[in-house]
Design a protein around this motif. Structure first.
Motif, short mmCIF file in Angstrom:
data_model
loop_
_atom_site.label_atom_id
_atom_site.label_comp_id
_atom_site.label_asym_id
_atom_site.label_seq_id
_atom_site.Cartn_x
_atom_site.Cartn_y
_atom_site.Cartn_z
N ALA A 159 0.72 -0.93 -0.16
CA ALA A 159 0.01 0.05 0.36
C ALA A 159 0.87 1.44 0.04
O ALA A 159 0.63 2.50 -1.01
N VAL A 160 1.73 1.84 0.59
CA VAL A 160 2.59 2.24 0.95
C VAL A 160 4.12 2.77 -0.22
O VAL A 160 4.59 3.62 0.05
N ILE A 161 5.06 1.13 -0.31
CA ILE A 161 5.98 1.43 -0.67
C ILE A 161 5.79 0.94 -2.31
O ILE A 161 6.05 1.28 -3.30
N GLY A 162 4.75 0.26 -2.65
CA GLY A 162 4.53 -0.77 -3.86
C GLY A 162 4.67 -1.91 -4.18
O GLY A 162 5.20 -2.40 -2.99
N ALA A 163 3.93 -2.66 -5.34
CA ALA A 163 4.13 -3.94 -5.48
C ALA A 163 5.16 -4.74 -5.16
O ALA A 163 5.39 -5.63 -5.18
N GLY A 164 5.80 -3.92 -6.04
CA GLY A 164 7.16 -4.88 -6.05
C GLY A 164 8.36 -5.46 -5.15
O GLY A 164 8.36 -5.66 -3.88
N PRO A 165 8.22 -3.55 -4.16
CA PRO A 165 9.32 -3.95 -2.59
C PRO A 165 7.85 -5.14 -2.14
O PRO A 165 9.24 -5.80 -0.88
N ASN A 170 7.84 -10.13 1.66
CA ASN A 170 7.17 -11.63 2.13
C ASN A 170 8.44 -12.03 1.92
O ASN A 170 9.05 -13.07 2.60
N ALA A 171 8.76 -12.12 1.03
CA ALA A 171 10.33 -13.42 0.40
C ALA A 171 10.94 -13.37 2.11
O ALA A 171 11.43 -14.55 2.71
N VAL A 172 11.65 -11.87 2.52
CA VAL A 172 12.97 -11.89 3.46
C VAL A 172 11.69 -12.22 4.97
O VAL A 172 13.19 -13.15 5.78
N LEU A 173 10.43 -11.89 4.53
CA LEU A 173 9.74 -12.50 6.43
C LEU A 173 9.93 -13.54 6.46
O LEU A 173 9.56 -13.90 7.68
N ARG A 174 9.72 -13.89 4.75
CA ARG A 174 9.29 -15.66 5.83
C ARG A 174 10.52 -16.43 5.90
O ARG A 174 10.71 -17.38 6.85
N LYS A 175 11.57 -15.73 5.62
CA LYS A 175 13.61 -16.52 5.62
C LYS A 175 12.94 -16.10 7.43
O LYS A 175 13.68 -16.53 8.16
N VAL A 176 12.50 -15.13 7.49
CA VAL A 176 12.76 -14.46 9.12
C VAL A 176 12.52 -15.48 10.15
O VAL A 176 12.13 -16.23 11.60
N ALA A 177 10.77 -16.00 9.56
CA ALA A 177 9.67 -16.63 10.11
C ALA A 177 10.05 -18.02 10.71
O ALA A 177 9.67 -18.66 11.30
N ALA A 178 11.05 -18.57 9.92
CA ALA A 178 11.68 -20.11 9.84
C ALA A 178 12.27 -20.33 11.17
O ALA A 178 11.98 -21.32 11.78
N LYS A 179 12.61 -19.03 12.10
CA LYS A 179 12.74 -20.01 13.35
C LYS A 179 12.56 -18.56 14.15
O LYS A 179 12.25 -17.69 14.22
N ASP A 180 12.37 -19.07 16.06
CA ASP A 180 12.32 -17.71 17.14
C ASP A 180 13.13 -17.42 17.04
O ASP A 180 14.67 -17.64 16.55
N LEU A 181 13.54 -16.38 17.84
CA LEU A 181 13.96 -15.26 18.63
C LEU A 181 15.19 -16.80 19.04
O LEU A 181 16.60 -15.85 19.25
N PRO A 182 14.73 -17.50 20.05
CA PRO A 182 15.43 -17.61 21.00
C PRO A 182 16.96 -18.10 19.84
O PRO A 182 17.86 -18.32 19.81
N GLU A 183 16.16 -19.15 18.68
CA GLU A 183 16.88 -19.70 17.72
C GLU A 183 17.73 -18.79 16.62
O GLU A 183 18.71 -19.29 16.55
N TRP A 184 17.28 -18.02 16.58
CA TRP A 184 17.91 -16.58 16.13
C TRP A 184 19.45 -16.28 16.98
O TRP A 184 20.81 -15.81 16.59
#
Length: 519
Positions: A159-165, A170-184
């Motif tokens: 909505a505020v940056i654009g469809a491309g970004p 989406n791709a980066v946050l899915r990688k982040v979500a693969a581990k919880d904070l203690p694991e990271w």
């Protein structure tokens, strides 16, 4: 913000955006379509779902952008954005936690994101990086379901940056979500042996600040092992402190609104938050928002015994660096009770106006506001004041709970750059105080170079000064009478009678206080 609220926000926006299963909607070409009910909602790519920004997340994003792009202060921007977007109390709480949480943990989240992005973070568009930080905080530290955190953050980016970004988000946050904070954290600190580096990553403080805080603990007789508790306290959401100006304010309205009595200092109240502007006593200035540490150092100066040889019946007080006026208002009220008069000095014309506004509840014949350089007062008014507060400009490392963005703005070089100003202001105050009068040197920083070193330099250069026991002075005006300056099991040398408050011990800002009497 509860997980249910995160789901509620997600559900509301999905109704407005992609619709619910079985409901006929029109596609981008205007053709009616029937979204299949066979696809599970959590399996739908976030970029294909939400296409509008949830208001609470939008507020957090706008504040982070203002902080990053305009050097704004979050505590000043956030309330205006909450009102502008008309957030209810629940969504305002969500936006507040998301904003401050993302700012406090920025160092840790950036280290995680750096593992998930195929380029240096410095090469990312700053707006994309702020959106990623918002998403990371929801995934790592809030009770927001993973699908809602992904869906809503990608929708915000779209909505505020654009469809491309939004695809990158989406791709980066899915990688982040693969581990919880203690694991990271385990991955980020694996193989490290430097305690400072580990603490910097785990508690999201620049390494130079971790070192400075460790040194400050030792300088004030504390054990260096307390650094973990201190850093954790820096990352905790601060409680709102109110003070009723003595003889002028009343806390009954605050107590009716759910505040509780303060445990550290008289005439104070505590709250986890809320819209303080709804309180008449806050609007008229007789009750003010002020950290307990600031209240204590002001009261300690007002209460300490003086023996001015030039006293003429009415004490004259000076707040040398008064802007924006919080301590000046409390001191002025205390002065009024004692039949004293106070000069509030501020070099900035804009901040001098704020001081005048802060003093509006105090009788006008008790105070005067001066716009000028405090370093000139000693020469212009030698031996003119009985009590002087030097609330010196500093790095603000003691207020990182309330100003989390400061830890990323400040640099080690700031300490050495501020040093000459701090010394010149203290020298001016010592010239301006009467024989027998007292100067309070105060900083909202525990850094040794801004505190102990400045005072010791002043004491070495003159023979007419006496260092009073600031810890005892704080005890005398506190409710529990057990603040002190150091650790009883590791006493401070007798010549270091300076006091340091700590967030992890006193639930206050890390205020430093030295009381110096001119003999």
């Amino acid at each position: 913000m509860t997980s249910e609220q995160g789901g509620r926000s997600s559900h509301r926006n999905n109704q407005q955006g992609a619709g619910q299963g079985g409901v006929r909607r029109r596609d981008e070409a205007g053709r009616e379509r029937n979204r299949s009910t066979s696809r599970n909602r959590t399996e739908t790519a976030p970029g294909q779902r939400t296409r509008i920004a949830d208001p609470a997340r939008l507020v957090a994003f706008e504040v982070l952008r203002a902080v990053s792009a305009d050097d704004a202060y979050a505590n000043l921007v956030l309330p205006t954005r909450i009102r502008r977007h008309g957030l209810d109390r629940r969504d305002a709480g969500f936006a507040t936690e998301l904003t401050y949480g993302a700012l406090r943990a920025q160092g840790t989240y950036d280290a995680i994101l750096a593992k998930c992005v195929d380029r240096p973070l410095s090469e990312l568009d700053p707006a994309i990086l702020d959106a990623l930080r918002i998403g990371a905080h929801q995934l790592m530290a809030m009770r927001v379901p993973t699908h809602a955190a992904l869906d809503q953050t990608v929708g915000l980016a779209r909505a505020v940056i654009g469809a491309g970004p939004s695809g990158l988000v989406n791709a980066v946050l899915r990688k982040v979500a693969a581990k919880d904070l203690p694991e990271w954290l385990a991955e980020l600190t694996d193989g490290l042996s430097d305690d400072v580096k580990i603490a910097s990553i785990e508690h999201s403080h620049p390494e130079w600040i971790v070192r400075a805080l460790r040194q400050a603990l030792v300088a004030h007789g504390r054990d260096v092992s307390e650094i973990t508790a201190l850093l954790e306290a820096d990352n905790a959401a601060p409680v709102v402190n109110l003070v009723a100006l003595p003889g002028l304010g009343d806390l009954s309205e605050a107590f009716d609104a759910g505040f509780t009595p303060g445990e550290l200092v008289a005439d104070s109240a505590l709250s986890s938050g809320g819209d303080l502007s709804r309180l008449d006593s806050v609007r008229d200035g007789s009750v003010r928002v002020q950290d307990a540490g600031s209240q204590l150092v002001a009261r300690a100066l007002a209460a300490v015994e003086i023996s001015s040889e030039l006293a003429d019946g009415e004490e004259r007080w000076l707040d040398m660096c008064a802007g924006p006026g919080g301590k000046a208002a409390l001191l002025a009220a205390l002065a009024a009770e004692k039949g004293a008069w106070i000069l509030a000095n501020e070099p900035s014309a804009h901040r001098a106006k704020l001081v005048s506004q802060a003093l509006v509840a105090v009788p006008e014949d008790t105070w005067t506001v001066r716009t000028g350089d405090g370093r000139d007062i000693g020469a212009e008014h030698p031996g003119a004041f009985d009590r002087i507060l030097v609330d010196a400009p500093c790095t603000g490392l003691g207020a990182l709970r309330r100003r989390p963005e400061s830890r990323w703005r400040r640099k080690l070089s700031d300490v050495s750059e501020l040093g000459p100003l701090q010394r010149e202001l203290l020298t001016s105050a010592l010239d301006a105080v009467k024989p027998g009068g007292v100067v309070a040197y105060v900083t909202c920083s525990p850094h040794v170079a801004e505190t102990v070193a400045v005072v010791e330099d002043a004491m070495r250069k003159r023979t007419d000064l006496e260092l009073l026991d600031a810890g005892a002075a704080l005890d005398a005006v506190s409710l529990n009478g057990n603040l002190g300056a150091g650790n009883p099991d590791s006493p401070i040398p007798a010549h270091q009678k300076m006091a340091q408050l700590w967030p992890h011990l006193h639930s206050s800002d890390a205020m430093f206080l030295a009381l110096i009497r001119k003999n």
